[in-house]
Scaffold this motif. Structure first.
Motif, PDB file in Angstrom:
ATOM      1  N   THR A   1       0.936  -1.765   0.044  1.00 12.53           N
ATOM      2  CA  THR A   1       0.059   0.560   0.070  1.00 12.53           C
ATOM      3  C   THR A   1       0.901   1.273  -0.136  1.00 12.53           C
ATOM      4  OG1 THR A   1      -2.174  -1.169   1.111  1.00 12.53           O
ATOM      5  CG2 THR A   1      -1.926   1.342   0.824  1.00 12.53           C
ATOM      6  N   ALA A   2       2.017   1.120   0.437  1.00 11.39           N
ATOM      7  CA  ALA A   2       2.593   2.997   0.680  1.00 11.39           C
ATOM      8  C   ALA A   2       3.491   2.844   0.007  1.00 11.39           C
ATOM      9  CB  ALA A   2       3.369   2.662   2.305  1.00 11.39           C
ATOM     10  N   ALA A   3       3.768   1.328  -0.562  1.00 16.06           N
ATOM     11  CA  ALA A   3       5.154   1.735  -1.998  1.00 16.06           C
ATOM     12  C   ALA A   3       4.082   1.887  -3.172  1.00 16.06           C
ATOM     13  CB  ALA A   3       6.020   0.712  -2.048  1.00 16.06           C
ATOM     14  N   VAL A   4       3.210   1.506  -3.659  1.00 16.74           N
ATOM     15  CA  VAL A   4       2.625   1.879  -4.419  1.00 16.74           C
ATOM     16  C   VAL A   4       1.976   3.209  -4.627  1.00 16.74           C
ATOM     17  CG1 VAL A   4      -0.582   1.441  -5.363  1.00 16.74           C
ATOM     18  CG2 VAL A   4       1.714  -0.649  -5.154  1.00 16.74           C
ATOM     19  N   ALA A   5       1.529   3.505  -2.746  1.00 17.48           N
ATOM     20  CA  ALA A   5       1.421   4.927  -3.164  1.00 17.48           C
ATOM     21  C   ALA A   5       1.831   5.816  -3.337  1.00 17.48           C
ATOM     22  CB  ALA A   5       0.541   5.625  -1.607  1.00 17.48           C
ATOM     23  N   ASP A   6       3.574   6.158  -2.853  1.00 23.26           N
ATOM     24  CA  ASP A   6       4.327   6.642  -3.617  1.00 23.26           C
ATOM     25  C   ASP A   6       4.934   6.530  -5.341  1.00 23.26           C
ATOM     26  OD1 ASP A   6       5.211   6.902  -0.838  1.00 23.26           O
ATOM     27  OD2 ASP A   6       6.904   5.578  -0.612  1.00 23.26           O
ATOM     28  N   LEU A   7       4.875   5.819  -5.744  1.00 25.55           N
ATOM     29  CA  LEU A   7       5.000   5.313  -7.044  1.00 25.55           C
ATOM     30  C   LEU A   7       3.640   6.754  -7.476  1.00 25.55           C
ATOM     31  CD1 LEU A   7       5.793   3.868  -9.617  1.00 25.55           C
ATOM     32  CD2 LEU A   7       4.192   2.483  -9.221  1.00 25.55           C
ATOM     33  N   GLU A   8       2.236   6.216  -7.244  1.00 23.79           N
ATOM     34  CA  GLU A   8       1.179   7.302  -7.439  1.00 23.79           C
ATOM     35  C   GLU A   8       1.731   8.752  -7.790  1.00 23.79           C
ATOM     36  OE1 GLU A   8      -2.704   4.969  -7.223  1.00 23.79           O
ATOM     37  OE2 GLU A   8      -1.795   5.252  -5.079  1.00 23.79           O
ATOM     38  N   ALA A   9       2.244   9.303  -6.479  1.00 21.98           N
ATOM     39  CA  ALA A   9       2.592  10.337  -6.166  1.00 21.98           C
ATOM     40  C   ALA A   9       3.422  11.088  -7.025  1.00 21.98           C
ATOM     41  CB  ALA A   9       3.149  10.646  -4.891  1.00 21.98           C
ATOM     42  N   GLY A  10       4.116  10.279  -6.946  1.00 18.19           N
ATOM     43  CA  GLY A  10       5.651  10.263  -8.165  1.00 18.19           C
ATOM     44  C   GLY A  10       5.116  10.593  -9.598  1.00 18.19           C
TER      45      GLY A  10
END
Length: 416
Positions: free
Chosen positions: A271-280
């Motif tokens: 969840t956190a790793a994908v959220a970071d990718l989405e933000a980028g």
């Protein structure tokens, strides 16, 4: 087996997959399906896979047994005019009062010839004939050649190999058989309204081309000017691919809905790793499944590492708890032990077949509620019902039937 079509009689003069599949589905819904073949068997009577050969015999076609369950069999000498005339009379034979339950014929014989619609309709104008074809113009065509023409083998397979990959499932044959059964029933409804008989031609080429158009393949290529490229095991337009767990289990994961996506990330700890990718990237994968496909090259490494860090049992339990769709790759041997597919599936019952083998055999695929499935009927022995059909359908006397046997125009299960 069910009784929904009880009282209907369909004659089948066909071989291979599509035509026999049509007859199989009708028989499983209760129709009396009578298949005629050349004495000694037609072109598909010894088709592989075969039973093992032993000193006692063997070499029987498991394929033929599977596609002809629940049918009746009559063996004729179709190489002689008198045998062909019997086939014509069977195909056009009326049923009971008003002929509503007979004069239905399924075939893949050529448009022209002794089983042409004009020839048969001259015997019975109420005849409904469903004719399976290769190409609509009458050219030869089978599943593999139609599939090649449609371009699918060039869209299938690994991304680093340009060779065409044929699918092992005869999809166009099976779709054509199912559509033919539907078309026959639709024509019967029209006949019951007083509209008479008709011929319905169902080419594999048209079934394939129409299906490709219905699924958007044709419009996609027309719009982009190029065919869809190979994608290996990737699910087109959404997030789906196979991944390998720490203990070596290969699983297919599908995340189509926003809930499936969120729960998959939760189960994998992403969840956190994908959220970071989405933000980028400035996107929301939850809002648009197409974005998960567009950016799959960035997502796959995250999933590969997450799968590789977990054993299959723990991971699949977490995926199930979240309602995520996944599936394990397994061999056919393993599939036969799968309780949902075969082992405890009420669709199957162990049946003894003409080959002498007993094995799990399916009945009608759909559950018709509240009706109970009836016992599965095996395929007939070639010519098993010859005398019965000649007497009951064509009204021949025992003397007339005996003379046909003496002339070797017909044969029973013993080949005589």
């Amino acid at each position: 087996m069910y009784d929904l079509l009880k009282g209907l009689r369909v004659v089948e003069g066909s071989a291979f997959v599509a035509g026999p599949t049509c007859g199989l589905y009708l028989a499983q819904m209760g129709a009396e399906v009578i298949r005629f073949d050349q004495i000694g068997g037609g072109p598909d009577f010894r088709r592989w896979p075969l039973t093992p050969r032993t000193e006692e015999g063997g070499g029987d076609s498991l394929y033929w047994e599977g596609l002809n369950k629940g049918k009746k069999s009559i063996a004729l000498d179709l190489s002689r005019p008198e045998g062909r005339e019997l086939a014509q009379r069977l195909a056009a034979a009326p049923g009971g009062a008003g002929g509503a339950d007979g004069a239905m014929f399924v075939t893949n014989f050529p448009v022209e010839g002794f089983l042409s619609y004009a020839t048969l309709a001259a015997l019975n104008r109420d005849l409904i004939c469903v004719r399976v074809m290769g190409w609509a113009d009458g050219s030869q065509g089978m599943d593999y050649t139609i599939n090649a023409a449609l371009g699918l083998p060039l869209m299938t397979g690994p991304t680093d190999d340009a060779r065409p990959v044929n699918h092992v499932l005869a999809a166009w044959d099976l779709l054509t058989g199912a559509y033919s059964a539907f078309a026959l029933m639709a024509a019967l409804v029209a006949r019951l309204r007083g509209e008479g008989g008709r011929e319905i031609r169902v080419p594999l080429s048209d079934v394939g081309a129409a299906t490709m158009a219905n699924l958007g393949f044709a419009a996609e290529t027309l719009t982009t000017g190029a065919p869809r490229p190979r994608m290996g095991n990737d699910l087109y337009g959404a997030f789906g691919r196979d991944f390998t767990t720490r203990d070596g289990q290969r699983l297919m994961l599908l995340c189509v809905t926003p809930r499936q996506w969120a729960k998959a990330l939760e189960a994998l700890g992403l969840t956190a790793a994908v959220a970071d990718l989405e933000a980028g990237l400035g996107v929301s994968f939850a809002a648009d499944e197409g974005l998960r496909f567009t950016h799959r090259a960035r997502l796959y490494p995250l999933f590969e590492r997450a799968f590789a860090a977990k054993d299959a049992a723990a991971l699949t339990a977490a995926l199930d708890a979240g309602g995520v769709t996944w599936g394990a790759y397994q061999t056919m041997v393993e599939a036969l032990e799968d309780r949902r597919l075969y082992k405890d599936n009420p669709l199957f019952e162990v049946v003894r077949h003409p080959s002498g083998l007993s094995y799990p055999t399916p009945g009608a695929m759909g559950a018709v509620l509240p009706d109970a499935r009836q016992a599965v009927r095996p395929a007939p022995r070639l010519g098993q019902h010859t005398d019965e059909v000649l007497a009951q359908v064509l009204g021949l006397t025992s003397g007339e039937i005996g003379r046909l046997h003496d002339a070797r125009l017909v044969a029973g299960a013993d080949g005589r």
